[in-house]
Design an enzyme around this catalytic site. Structure first.
Site, PDB file in Angstrom:
ATOM      1  CB  CYS A  17      38.609  48.353 -14.759  1.00 52.04           C
ATOM      2  SG  CYS A  17      36.971  49.041 -15.100  1.00 52.04           S
ATOM      3  CG  ASP A  56      36.212  41.340 -13.558  1.00 55.80           C
ATOM      4  OD1 ASP A  56      35.187  41.866 -13.081  1.00 55.80           O
ATOM      5  OD2 ASP A  56      36.343  41.039 -14.757  1.00 55.80           O
ATOM      6  CG  ASN A  79      34.676  53.255 -17.596  1.00 57.54           C
ATOM      7  OD1 ASN A  79      34.274  54.157 -18.313  1.00 57.54           O
ATOM      8  ND2 ASN A  79      35.066  53.486 -16.360  1.00 57.54           N
ATOM      9  CB  CYS A  85      32.806  46.653 -11.905  1.00 55.14           C
ATOM     10  SG  CYS A  85      31.403  45.731 -12.576  1.00 55.14           S
ATOM     11  NE  ARG A  86      37.939  45.311 -12.352  1.00 56.76           N
ATOM     12  CZ  ARG A  86      38.771  44.631 -13.130  1.00 56.76           C
ATOM     13  NH1 ARG A  86      39.863  44.095 -12.600  1.00 56.76           N
ATOM     14  NH2 ARG A  86      38.526  44.489 -14.418  1.00 56.76           N
ATOM     15  CB  SER A  87      37.929  52.185 -13.857  1.00 57.17           C
ATOM     16  OG  SER A  87      36.987  51.970 -14.874  1.00 57.17           O
TER      17      SER A  87
HETATM   18  P1  4NP Z   1      35.138  46.110 -14.770  1.00 55.43           P
HETATM   19  O1  4NP Z   1      34.280  44.750 -14.700  1.00 55.43           O
HETATM   20  O2  4NP Z   1      36.299  45.834 -15.710  1.00 55.43           O
HETATM   21  O3  4NP Z   1      35.585  46.302 -13.380  1.00 55.43           O
HETATM   22  O4  4NP Z   1      34.197  47.173 -15.287  1.00 55.43           O
HETATM   23  C1  4NP Z   1      33.805  44.072 -15.824  1.00 55.43           C
HETATM   24  C2  4NP Z   1      32.688  44.530 -16.463  1.00 55.43           C
HETATM   25  C3  4NP Z   1      32.193  43.834 -17.553  1.00 55.43           C
HETATM   26  C4  4NP Z   1      32.818  42.672 -17.968  1.00 55.43           C
HETATM   27  C5  4NP Z   1      33.942  42.213 -17.318  1.00 55.43           C
HETATM   28  C6  4NP Z   1      34.443  42.923 -16.247  1.00 55.43           C
HETATM   29  N1  4NP Z   1      32.279  41.936 -19.062  1.00 55.43           N
HETATM   30  O5  4NP Z   1      32.833  40.878 -19.384  1.00 55.43           O
HETATM   31  O6  4NP Z   1      31.297  42.375 -19.667  1.00 55.43           O
END
Ligand code: 4NP
Length: 167
Positions: free
Chosen positions: A13, A129, A16, A18-20
């Site tokens: 993702c 997201d 790294n 939340c989703r992955s």
């Molecule tokens: P992820 O979510 O890609 O599912 O881990 C996010 C985590 C952090 C951010 C964006 C999406 N950020 O902008 O910091």
């Protein structure tokens, strides 16, 4: 089974956190019950370096824990050049993540890049997201991830001729 014969799966993702890691924890647990775990190596990474070294977002960890998945041991890392060589599947959570991977992936490994939800059957192509949203978003991630994880498991078992779990 020797390591080089394992099927290696990297969930990807943006951050790294939340989703992955959610996909990582859910799929790891799904395969842990049977004998499949010894044939499959699971990891996760982000296309961005914002959160390298951090544990999963507390909201992701809490939503996952409510369904029996422990994400707390995971730490964020960024996708690196050797991942394209090492992994058999690099599974992007959304179309932007897939695009980013495509920009960096050598042509000979590009067939390894896919959207994770290709393996699901809920009619969505991307895991949205959840970072800037509320609790519902994190539960929705889990719904999509649990569904696609089942499809991925069936795919891996059949394509790579892994012995089926007993139950
Ligand atoms: P992820 O979510 O890609 O599912 O881990 C996010 C985590 C952090 C951010 C964006 C999406 N950020 O902008 O910091």
């Amino acid at each position: 089974m020797a390591n080089q014969q394992q099927v290696k799966i990297l969930f990807v993702c943006l951050g790294n956190i939340c989703r992955s890691p959610t996909a990582h924890g859910v799929f790891q647990q799904l395969i842990a019950d049977g004998e499949v775990a010894q044939f499959v190596l699971v990891d996760s990474a982000g296309t961005a370096a914002y959160h390298v070294g951090k544990p999963p977002d507390r909201r992701s960890a809490k939503a996952a824990a409510a369904r029996g998945y422990d994400l707390n041991h995971l730490r964020a890392r960024q996708v690196n050049a050797s991942d394209f060589q090492c992994f058999d599947y690099l599974l992007a959570m959304d179309t932007e993540n897939l695009f980013d991977l495509q920009q960096h992936c050598p042509a000979e490994h590009r067939h390894k890049l896919r959207l994770f939800l290709e393996f699901g059957n809920l009619g969505q192509e991307s895991v949205p997201d959840p970072y800037y949203g509320g609790r519902d978003g994190f539960d929705h991630v889990l719904d999509l991830v649990e569904n696609a994880a089942q499809g991925l498991l069936q795919h891996v078992i059949s394509v790579h001729r892994i012995p089926k779990p007993d139950k």
